[in-house]
Scaffold this active site. Structure first.
Site, mmCIF file in Angstrom:
data_model
loop_
_atom_site.group_PDB
_atom_site.id
_atom_site.type_symbol
_atom_site.label_atom_id
_atom_site.label_comp_id
_atom_site.label_asym_id
_atom_site.label_seq_id
_atom_site.Cartn_x
_atom_site.Cartn_y
_atom_site.Cartn_z
ATOM 1 C CE LYS A 39 -4.050 1.494 0.403
ATOM 2 N NZ LYS A 39 -3.674 2.753 -1.011
ATOM 3 C CE LYS A 67 3.370 6.712 7.429
ATOM 4 N NZ LYS A 67 3.026 8.151 6.607
ATOM 5 C CE LYS A 87 4.495 8.221 -0.839
ATOM 6 N NZ LYS A 87 3.654 7.729 -0.503
ATOM 7 C CB THR A 107 -2.847 12.496 7.530
ATOM 8 O OG1 THR A 107 -3.363 12.146 6.673
ATOM 9 C CG2 THR A 107 -1.864 12.695 8.110
ATOM 10 C CG ASN A 119 -5.403 16.646 4.047
ATOM 11 O OD1 ASN A 119 -5.227 16.118 4.725
ATOM 12 N ND2 ASN A 119 -6.901 16.803 3.155
ATOM 13 C CB SER A 130 -6.421 4.588 2.398
ATOM 14 O OG SER A 130 -6.193 5.570 1.870
HETATM 15 P P1 NAD Z 1 -0.437 20.422 1.783
HETATM 16 O O1 NAD Z 1 0.025 20.659 -0.166
HETATM 17 O O2 NAD Z 1 -2.219 20.461 1.670
HETATM 18 O O3 NAD Z 1 0.092 21.257 2.577
HETATM 19 C C1 NAD Z 1 0.959 21.895 3.002
HETATM 20 C C2 NAD Z 1 0.952 22.904 3.844
HETATM 21 O O4 NAD Z 1 2.726 23.141 4.353
HETATM 22 C C3 NAD Z 1 0.960 24.288 2.870
HETATM 23 O O5 NAD Z 1 -0.203 24.600 3.961
HETATM 24 C C4 NAD Z 1 1.651 24.790 2.446
HETATM 25 O O6 NAD Z 1 1.454 26.457 2.820
HETATM 26 C C5 NAD Z 1 2.623 24.589 3.626
HETATM 27 N N1 NAD Z 1 3.997 25.117 3.210
HETATM 28 C C6 NAD Z 1 4.106 24.693 2.538
HETATM 29 N N2 NAD Z 1 5.751 25.123 2.222
HETATM 30 C C7 NAD Z 1 6.237 25.604 3.779
HETATM 31 C C8 NAD Z 1 7.101 25.929 4.478
HETATM 32 N N3 NAD Z 1 8.496 26.941 3.350
HETATM 33 N N4 NAD Z 1 7.096 26.833 5.969
HETATM 34 C C9 NAD Z 1 5.935 27.035 6.177
HETATM 35 N N5 NAD Z 1 4.380 26.001 5.508
HETATM 36 C C10 NAD Z 1 4.464 25.738 4.485
HETATM 37 O O7 NAD Z 1 -0.201 18.696 2.027
HETATM 38 P P2 NAD Z 1 -0.608 17.861 2.525
HETATM 39 O O8 NAD Z 1 -1.142 17.283 2.660
HETATM 40 O O9 NAD Z 1 -1.241 19.092 4.335
HETATM 41 O O10 NAD Z 1 1.065 16.942 3.538
HETATM 42 C C11 NAD Z 1 1.224 18.104 4.883
HETATM 43 C C12 NAD Z 1 2.642 16.474 4.660
HETATM 44 O O11 NAD Z 1 2.194 15.637 5.473
HETATM 45 C C13 NAD Z 1 3.456 16.404 4.219
HETATM 46 O O12 NAD Z 1 4.844 15.823 4.566
HETATM 47 C C14 NAD Z 1 3.040 14.690 3.397
HETATM 48 O O13 NAD Z 1 4.082 13.659 3.168
HETATM 49 C C15 NAD Z 1 2.200 14.576 5.090
HETATM 50 N N6 NAD Z 1 1.053 14.270 4.946
HETATM 51 C C16 NAD Z 1 -0.058 14.234 4.079
HETATM 52 C C17 NAD Z 1 -0.474 12.985 4.306
HETATM 53 C C18 NAD Z 1 -1.791 13.651 3.774
HETATM 54 O O14 NAD Z 1 -3.347 12.294 4.041
HETATM 55 N N7 NAD Z 1 -2.651 14.607 3.466
HETATM 56 C C19 NAD Z 1 -0.860 11.580 5.264
HETATM 57 C C20 NAD Z 1 0.626 11.584 5.626
HETATM 58 C C21 NAD Z 1 1.328 12.156 5.178
#
Ligand code: NAD
Length: 424
Positions: free
Chosen positions: A78, A102, A114, A198, A229, A358
Site C-alpha cells: 500500500k 507505517k 510507493k 491524517t 490538508n 484508506s
Molecule cells: P498540502 O499540500 O495540503 O499542505 C502543505 C502545507 O504546507 C501548505 O499549507 C503549505 O503552504 C505549507 N508549507 C509549504 N512550505 C512551507 C514552508 N516553507 N513553511 C511553512 N509552511 C509551508 O500537503 P499535506 O497533504 O497537508 O501534507 C503535509 C505533510 O504531511 C507532508 O509531509 C505529507 O507527506 C504529510 N502527509 C500527508 C498525508 C495526507 O493524507 N495528506 C498523510 C501522511 C503524511
C-alpha cells in the site's frame, strides 16, 4: 548509495540510506534476526517505466515512472503515487519502506509500496495529466491489483488522478474493482472521513500523549506549521478539543496570538484567499521559525521535511512534538530533543490516520457496503489509540524514544510475517 560532492567533500546520505540507518538502530535495539533484517533492507520489487505522452504542443515527451514494492509480508503493498520533479528511484524505495513500517505500526494487513512520475503537474494541462496518468496506470497493470498492490494519492496527485487510474485498470481487466486504488472521489467508492483522516490521527496521537504526560488538553497550547490538508484539519480538531492554538503558518505567512487563534475564522479566510494565510488578521505576523520555537506545550510540524534542525531543536520550548509531516525532524535534531526530554510522536505513528482510513475504504469496497462518517471516525480513533499504546509500551520496555519504539513495534509484526511465510 551516498552522493559525494567532490568540491566540498560533503557526504549526503541518500533518503533510502537514512531509512536503513533507522532500521538498523531498531534491529540492534531489539536484536532482530539478521535474516529478517536482510529481507527488509532490500525492496521486493522495483519497476521503472518510460511513458511517451503526446503533449498539447503536438510533440511527444517521455516521462520516467516508478513503482517500488518494499514488502508484502503482512498483506498487499500500500502506498501513494507522487508527481514531482525530484521523483527518483532512491526516493520511491525510501518511501515504500516507510509505508511498510507505517502500515505495521497502524496494525493494518498491508505491506508497503510507493510510486511516482518525474513531472511538474503544475506546468501540465489537465489533458496532458490525464494521458500521462492513464499511460502510467497501463504500464503498471501487472503490478497494481486489489489484492496485490494498492496505490493512493501523494504529493501532486489527488482523487482526480485516482479516478483516471481506476477507470484505466477497470477497462484493461474488464471489471469494476474499486478497491484497486484508494483516495478516490466519494462517488466512485471513496470513504467518508478520508479527507480529514491524517489530521484526525494527529489529534488522537496528541491527546494520547498529553494524557500520558498528565497535561489537561483544555489547559494546553499548540503551534501548527502548515495549513494544508494535514495542518488545517489538525488545528481545527485540536481547537475543538479545547487546545489553544497560539500559532499557525503556511508558506505565505505565520501568525501568533497569545489568546488563541480562531481556527474557524482562519479556515473561512483561506477559502477566500486562494488557500493561503497571507493577509489573515487573527494574530500578529511572526517569522516562520518563531512558530517552531514558540512558547507552547505542543508543536505540530505539518508541512515539510527537515524543518526541525539541530539549531531549531536547541530553541524549542514545546514539551511534545507530534509529526504530522513525513520526516520533519533531522536525526541530529532527534538527539537534542531526546537530551531535552521532549517527547516526539514520530511520523510513522502520528500521520498513520490517512492510510488507516484508506484501509477502511478498501474494506468498504470489498464489502460493497459503506459506513457513515461517524462509524469511520470511531474505528479510526480506536485504531490510532491502539497503535499509540503499542508504541508507548515498546518505547518503555526498550527504554528508548517513541521513534525507535515505533520502528520496534513495526519490526516485531513484520518479523512474524517474514518468518511465518518462510524462505526458499
Ligand atoms: P498540502 O499540500 O495540503 O499542505 C502543505 C502545507 O504546507 C501548505 O499549507 C503549505 O503552504 C505549507 N508549507 C509549504 N512550505 C512551507 C514552508 N516553507 N513553511 C511553512 N509552511 C509551508 O500537503 P499535506 O497533504 O497537508 O501534507 C503535509 C505533510 O504531511 C507532508 O509531509 C505529507 O507527506 C504529510 N502527509 C500527508 C498525508 C495526507 O493524507 N495528506 C498523510 C501522511 C503524511
Amino acid at each position: 548509495m551516498s552522493a559525494h560532492t567532490a568540491a566540498s567533500q560533503v557526504v549526503h546520505e541518500s533518503m533510502f540510506d537514512s531509512v536503513l540507518a533507522r532500521l538498523d538502530a531498531a534491529v540492534k535495539a531489539m536484536n532482530l534476526s539478521e535474516e529478517v533484517a536482510q529481507v527488509l533492507r532490500n525492496p521486493q520489487k522495483l519497476v521503472k517505466v518510460s511513458l511517451p505522452v503526446m503533449m498539447d504542443s503536438g510533440k511527444v515527451q517521455i516521462f520516467e515512472g516508478y513503482r517500488c514494492v518494499h514488502s508484502t509480508h503482512l498483506g498487499p503493498s500500500k502506498g501513494g503515487i507522487r508527481y514531482a520533479m525530484d521523483v527518483n528511484q532512491d526516493e520511491v524505495m525510501a518511501l515504500a519502506a516507510w509505508m511498510s513500517f507505517k502500515c505495521a505500526v497502524a496494525n493494518l494487513p498491508y505491506g508497503g509500496g510507493k510510486g511516482g512520475v518525474k513531472c511538474d503537474p503544475r506546468k501540465m494541462s489537465v489533458g496532458e495529466l490525464e494521458r500521462l496518468t492513464r499511460a502510467y496506470a497501463k504500464s503498471m497493470r501487472d503490478v497494481f491489483g486489489v489484492n496485490k498492490d494498492i496505490p493512493a494519492p501523494d504529493m501532486g496527485t489527488s482523487g482526480r488522478e485516482m479516478a483516471w487510474i481506476l477507470d484505466e485498470l477497470n477497462k484493461i481487466h474488464g471489471e469494476d474493482a474499486p478497491g484497486v486504488i484508494t483516495g478516490k472521489p466519494i462517488a466512485l467508492g471513496g470513504s467518508l472521513g478520508r479527507d480529514a483522516a491524517t489530521g484526525r490521527g494527529v489529534m488522537v496521537s496528541t491527546l494520547c500523549a498529553l494524557n500520558k504526560m498528565g497535561i489537561d488538553p483544555k489547559k494546553a497550547t499548540a503551534a501548527v506549521q502548515g495549513f494544508g490538508n494535514v495542518g488545517s484539519h489538525t488545528a481545527r480538531l485540536l481547537s475543538e478539543k479545547g487546545i489553544k492554538i497560539c500559532a499557525i503558518g503556511d508558506h505565505t505567512a505565520t501568525f501568533y496570538n497569545e489568546k488563541g487563534i480562531d481556527i474557524h475564522a482562519a479556515l473561512e479566510y483561506v477559502k477566500t484567499s486562494g488557500g493561503v494565510l497571507k493577509g489573515f488578521k487573527g494574530g500578529v505576523e511572526i517569522k516562520p521559525n518563531e512558530l517552531l520555537t514558540a512558547k507552547v506545550d505542543v508543536l505540530v510540524p505539518a508541512a515539510l521535511q527537515n524543518v526541525i534542525t539541530e539549531e531549531v531543536a536547541h530553541n524549542i520550548h514545546a514539551k511534545l512534538i507530534v509529526e504530522g509531516a513525513n520526516g520533519p525532524t533531522t536525526p541530529e535534531a532527534d538527539s537534542i530533543l531526546q537530551e531535552k526530554n521532549i517527547i516526539v510522536v514520530p511520523d510513522i505513528l502520528a500521520n498513520g490516520g490517512g492510510v488507516t482510513v484508506s484501509y477502511f475504504e478498501w474494506v468498504q469496497n470489498k464489502m460493497g457496503y459503506y459506513w457513515t462518517e461517524n462509524e469511520v471516525n470511531e474505528k479510526h480513533d480506536l485504531s490510532m489509540e491502539t497503535a499509540f499504546n503499542n508504541v508507548w509500551t515498546n518505547a518503555h520496555e526498550y527504554k528508548t524514544t517513541m521513534r525507535l519504539g515505533a520502528y520496534i513495534t513495526a519490526l516485531k509484526k513484520i518479523e512474524q510475517g517474514v518468518k511465518l511465510k518462510g524462505f526458499y
